[in-house]
Design an enzyme around this catalytic site. Structure first.
Site, PDB file in Angstrom:
ATOM      1  CG  ASP A  96      -2.137   0.763   1.143  1.00  0.00           C
ATOM      2  OD1 ASP A  96      -2.122   1.778   0.432  1.00  0.00           O
ATOM      3  OD2 ASP A  96      -3.141   0.381   1.787  1.00  0.00           O
ATOM      4  CG  ASP A 197      -4.031   6.069   0.760  1.00  0.00           C
ATOM      5  OD1 ASP A 197      -4.979   5.344   1.075  1.00  0.00           O
ATOM      6  OD2 ASP A 197      -3.796   7.170   1.305  1.00  0.00           O
ATOM      7  CD  GLU A 248      -8.643   5.029  -0.980  1.00  0.00           C
ATOM      8  OE1 GLU A 248      -9.509   4.880  -0.123  1.00  0.00           O
ATOM      9  OE2 GLU A 248      -7.567   5.602  -0.746  1.00  0.00           O
ATOM     10  CG  HIS A 322      -8.511   0.078   5.742  1.00  0.00           C
ATOM     11  ND1 HIS A 322      -8.470  -0.182   4.381  1.00  0.00           N
ATOM     12  CD2 HIS A 322      -7.968   1.306   5.913  1.00  0.00           C
ATOM     13  CE1 HIS A 322      -7.919   0.850   3.769  1.00  0.00           C
ATOM     14  NE2 HIS A 322      -7.605   1.763   4.660  1.00  0.00           N
ATOM     15  CG  ASP A 323     -10.734   3.567   4.778  1.00  0.00           C
ATOM     16  OD1 ASP A 323     -10.109   3.628   5.847  1.00  0.00           O
ATOM     17  OD2 ASP A 323     -10.198   3.762   3.658  1.00  0.00           O
TER      18      ASP A 323
END
Ligand code: GLC
Ligand code: CA
Length: 548
Positions: A96, A197, A248, A322-323
């Site tokens: 990431d 990200d 993302e 995870h969000d």
């Protein structure tokens, strides 16, 4: 070479995955220890959220040093061991990369604050307005102004996220070189996949007040975004044809995604977009209580499916990360039909056109955290908004209700391995509370049961490998306007797949619009589902029908 269209990615939040030394934090050795579990599930890649040196204000999305591993997660040797052990099992690692911003603890930012012009130009410093206000009225995504005042310069720096996450200045070619070097360093370690990200925020446009919003229109999919991605590709990961990438994309448009994830490979392999996960928001406002709009959910997913397919562009498919809150709590149900609804949701997403992502614990049907006190929360965004909501006049109990639904901590509770204390995650004190339902919802239990949610995910992952129609087929939405049914057709070289889902806990009858002659049911979430022209679908019933 692994074909990413036949692959599934398993996402790990290392801090909450498995702790091997009893300090309450998951670690890299914990991932190595659990590789056989991931292998059993059938995933091809593991995406791990950042484990680089970081003050952990945003759980590692505030990177202090891109070249070293945070000692809390382990050492470079641990990483190399994980990499070797994964390779032995045919699993690849996806790292990431957080390049929109660094941590304020980064050497670069520290030098900038000390007045070093070279490094000041790595970030975005601007004078305030004449009236003493920040340079623009933009809001941070974690609440409050996106600008922080620095007295020694009488200037502000931009932080689209937390104040400890200053945005990098991608218009500076030296920054772009630094970022390429980081990617090349990890390529040198054998890494074959990267997630970038919030990468569509890196190219800032005009610095102007946003009269109608929070500023995102000035930096989302910004003026040089395609140029910067193409350059990063050409100068780093694009040099190895085996590498796959996912970006993302925050509040992006489909038109931009045609290019980000176009089949020509000039930018990225695929994209995460989030519009389908805002159907329980009010516009872009997440901190509200609004029932999920099923019509909108279907419309968005279908539009992206057909739109991206028409342009030969590729989607990442997902409900969870995870969000996001846990999907079974969000669109399914935690009670009587927990298992059926979790399986139905899995089928809906996995049979679409794209590459599916499974977030740790999703394959077990893990549910939202159920926290009742602010002291249980760890997420900076949630803690900020608990205060902001009350500043806006909401009562404490209303603020809690909103956090319980929308907090990112819903998905960050530790992985539930066994029914033992702390779900078998740690022998110490977990950094965030374990969901008490670990007693019944856990990996040990589900591996033992033939009809578990885990085994349903396992089948879906294998089906993508076995049936070309799932990996490569066209998609046609069925019954777009139906208020309860989520159905679609996939077609590829004479193979047809029908994916039929009752999205709700009420029974329904449906006169199938396709002629079902010759179809067989290859997957369902009830033991006796059948392909019948007039279908009586039980609560959350889900069928996958196939004809060759
Ligand atoms: C992404 C990450 C999120 C993080 C943010 C800032 O949205 O998924 O966890 O807080 O970027 O880096
Ligand atoms: Ca640990």
């Amino acid at each position: 070479m692994t074909d990413f269209r036949k692959s599934t990615v398993y996402q790990i939040y290392p801090k909450s995955f498995y702790d091997t030394n009893g300090d309450g934090l998951g670690d890299l050795r914990g991932i190595t220890r659990k590789l056989d579990y991931i292998k059993e599930l059938g995933a091809d890649y593991i995406w791990m959220t950042p484990f680089f040196v970081s003050p952990q204000n945003d759980n590692g999305y505030d990177v202090e040093d891109y070249y070293n591993i945070d000692p809390r997660y382990g050492t470079m040797e641990d990483f190399e061991e994980l990499s070797r052990e994964a390779e032995k099992r045919g699993i690849r690692l996806m790292l990431d990369m957080v390049f929109n911003h660094t941590s304020s603890h980064s050497q670069w930012f520290q030098k900038a604050l000390a007045g070093d012009e070279k490094y000041k130009n790595y970030y975005i410093f601007k004078k305030g307005k004449e009236n003493g206000e920040p340079p623009t009225n933009w809001e941070s995504k974690f609440g409050g102004s996106a600008w922080e005042y620095v007295p020694q310069f009488d200037e502000y720096y931009l932080h689209l996220f937390d104040v400890s996450q200053p945005d990098l200045n991608w218009d500076n070619p030296e920054v772009r070189k630094e970022v390429q070097n980081v990617v090349k360093f990890w390529m040198g370690k054998g890494v074959k996949a990267f997630r970038f990200d919030v990468v569509n925020l890196i190219s800032k446009g005009e610095f102007r007040d946003d009269e109608t919003g929070d500023g995102r229109k000035f930096y989302t999919d910004g003026p040089n975004i395609h140029k910067y991605l193409q350059e990063l590709n050409a100068e780093s990961f694009g040099q190895d044809a085996e590498i796959i990438t996912v970006g993302e994309m925050s509040s992006t448009t489909m038109e931009n995604c045609f290019q980000y994830a176009s089949g020509d490979g000039k930018e990225l392999s695929m994209v995460f977009s989030f519009h389908h996960l805002k159907v329980d928001f009010m516009g872009n406002e997440k901190w509200v209580l609004v029932p999920a709009d099923f019509g909108k959910l279907k419309q968005i997913l279908f539009d992206w499916q057909t739109g991206m397919a028409e342009h030969n562009a590729w989607n990442a498919l997902f409900w969870c990360n995870h969000d996001q809150p846990r999907v079974v709590s969000r669109f399914g149900e935690e009670g009587k039909y927990w298992k059926e609804s979790a399986k139905m949701l899995a089928t809906v997403i996995h049979c679409l056109r794209g590459t599916p992502y499974v977030y740790q614990g999703e394959e077990l049907g893990m549910t939202n955290a159920g926290f009742t006190d602010i002291s249980q929360y760890r997420d900076v965004e949630s803690i900020n908004h608990f205060r902001i909501l009350q500043d806006k006049g909401l009562s404490e109990s209303d603020a809690y209700r909103i956090l319980q639904i929308h907090s990112r901590d819903n998905s960050r509770t530790p992985m539930q391995w066994t029914g033992e204390e702390n779900g078998g995650f740690t022998t110490g004190t977990p950094w965030i509370s374990v969901n008490p339902n670990a007693e019944t919802i856990n990996a040990e239990e589900e591996l033992a049961q033939e009809d578990s949610i885990f085994h349903h995910y396992q089948k879906l992952i294998q089906m993508r490998k076995d049936y070309d129609v799932i990996a490569y087929g066209d998609i046609t939405p069925l019954e777009r306007k139906h208020p309860q049914l989520f159905a679609y057709k996939r077609e590829y070289q004479g193979e047809t797949l029908l994916v039929i889902n009752n999205f709700y806990g009420r029974e329904m009858t449906w006169e199938c619009t396709e002629n079902l002659k010759g179809f067989t049911c290859i997957l369902s979430n009830y033991p006796d589902s059948k392909a019948e022209q007039t279908m009586k679908l039980r609560p959350y019933e889900s069928l996958v029908l196939y004809r060759k």
